[in-house]
Design a protein around this motif. Structure first.
Motif, PDB file in Angstrom:
ATOM      1  N   VAL A 288     -80.664 -12.605  48.054  1.00  0.00           N
ATOM      2  CA  VAL A 288     -79.444 -12.016  48.574  1.00  0.00           C
ATOM      3  C   VAL A 288     -78.817 -13.004  49.553  1.00  0.00           C
ATOM      4  O   VAL A 288     -79.402 -13.301  50.604  1.00  0.00           O
ATOM      5  CB  VAL A 288     -79.715 -10.668  49.282  1.00  0.00           C
ATOM      6  N   GLY A 289     -77.649 -13.563  49.179  1.00  0.00           N
ATOM      7  CA  GLY A 289     -76.872 -14.362  50.105  1.00  0.00           C
ATOM      8  C   GLY A 289     -76.111 -13.411  50.994  1.00  0.00           C
ATOM      9  O   GLY A 289     -75.092 -12.845  50.586  1.00  0.00           O
TER      10      GLY A 289
ATOM     11  N   GLN B  33     -83.977 -16.986  55.433  1.00  0.00           N
ATOM     12  CA  GLN B  33     -83.430 -18.065  56.247  1.00  0.00           C
ATOM     13  C   GLN B  33     -82.190 -17.542  56.950  1.00  0.00           C
ATOM     14  O   GLN B  33     -81.413 -16.783  56.370  1.00  0.00           O
ATOM     15  CB  GLN B  33     -83.041 -19.268  55.371  1.00  0.00           C
ATOM     16  N   GLY B  34     -82.006 -17.953  58.198  1.00  0.00           N
ATOM     17  CA  GLY B  34     -80.819 -17.540  58.922  1.00  0.00           C
ATOM     18  C   GLY B  34     -81.103 -16.491  59.964  1.00  0.00           C
ATOM     19  O   GLY B  34     -82.252 -16.227  60.340  1.00  0.00           O
TER      20      GLY B  34
ATOM     21  N   GLN C 291     -76.725 -12.722  58.718  1.00  0.00           N
ATOM     22  CA  GLN C 291     -76.174 -13.795  57.910  1.00  0.00           C
ATOM     23  C   GLN C 291     -77.292 -14.752  57.528  1.00  0.00           C
ATOM     24  O   GLN C 291     -78.060 -15.189  58.382  1.00  0.00           O
ATOM     25  CB  GLN C 291     -75.083 -14.559  58.673  1.00  0.00           C
ATOM     26  N   GLY C 292     -77.397 -15.034  56.232  1.00  0.00           N
ATOM     27  CA  GLY C 292     -78.434 -15.940  55.763  1.00  0.00           C
ATOM     28  C   GLY C 292     -78.848 -15.602  54.346  1.00  0.00           C
ATOM     29  O   GLY C 292     -78.097 -14.960  53.598  1.00  0.00           O
ATOM     30  N   ASP C 293     -80.046 -15.995  53.984  1.00  0.00           N
ATOM     31  CA  ASP C 293     -80.583 -15.784  52.644  1.00  0.00           C
ATOM     32  C   ASP C 293     -81.885 -15.001  52.737  1.00  0.00           C
ATOM     33  O   ASP C 293     -82.768 -15.338  53.538  1.00  0.00           O
ATOM     34  CB  ASP C 293     -80.840 -17.120  51.942  1.00  0.00           C
TER      35      ASP C 293
END
Length: 220
Positions: free
Chosen positions: A27-28, A44-45, A78-80
């Motif tokens: 999921v972006g 990540q993020g 916000q992130g992956d």
């Protein structure tokens, strides 16, 4: 350093909810979505994970009464985010104003634009397991995890599915429970199964190639 692995496993860059591969969801994220608790394998993020309750008093009591297993977490930021469930196959379904019924055991994640509710299959008594399911309605994407490669059956005649093997089906179908009380009736993958989900009308049902992961035996 060189390897085919580096090309095959390279992260997809698409925003939103997409398959990283057939076992993993990526999921972006720029906002929020809902996911099964414990399904995160990496991120990540700037991501936050929080417990998501039933969403209403009605849903809370439905979950408590039915035992429908849909433990949710709210994922925001916000992130992956990468999700998986015991290396089960992951499939995406886009709802465009329709309704889809999904077994809570098979829900991996879904977008917050979708409404969801827990419903009971008509004719199912307390002794029939696996007949309380989650209905998604509206516009948005649902990620479904299947234990083994599933088959999609077109329901244009009376259809019967093991209650633990039924993953998802058209909410427009008429559903019920078929009882088999014949002694030694080994008609399913289990031993002497007594209940099958019956479906009639026009639609589809997604059936997984297993009754799901076995429940671990706790010693005590």
């Amino acid at each position: 350093m060189r390897s085919e692995l580096f090309q095959q496993a390279r992260e997809t860059q698409q925003p939103g909810m997409h398959l990283q591969n057939h076992k993993m969801l990526r999921v972006g994220l720029n906002g929020e979505f809902f996911a099964r608790q414990g399904s995160m394998v990496a991120y990540q993020g700037n991501i936050d994970f929080s417990y998501q309750g039933a969403g209403s008093v009605g849903k809370f009591f439905k979950k408590a009464f039915t035992g429908e297993d849909l433990p949710l977490m709210r994922v925001s930021g916000q992130g992956d985010v990468f999700l998986a469930r015991d290396a089960w196959d992951v499939h995406l379904v886009d709802l465009e104003g329709e309704s889809l019924t999904v077994s809570g055991e098979n829900v991996l994640a879904f977008e917050p634009t979708l409404e969801w509710d827990i419903r009971r299959v008509q004719g199912a008594g307390m002794t029939a397991g696996g007949v309380f399911n989650t209905v998604f309605t509206g516009r948005g994407r649902v990620a479904i995890a299947c234990h083994g490669t599933p088959v999609l059956l077109n329901v244009d005649q009376p259809t019967f599915v093991d209650t633990d093997a039924a993953v998802a089906w058209s909410s427009s179908l008429q559903t019920g429970i078929r009882r088999s009380f014949k002694a030694g009736a080994l008609i399913g993958r289990g031993s002497g199964e007594a209940f099958q989900l019956s479906l009639e009308g026009q639609g589809f049902v997604l059936v997984q190639a297993s009754e799901g992961a076995p429940t671990p035996v706790q010693s005590g």
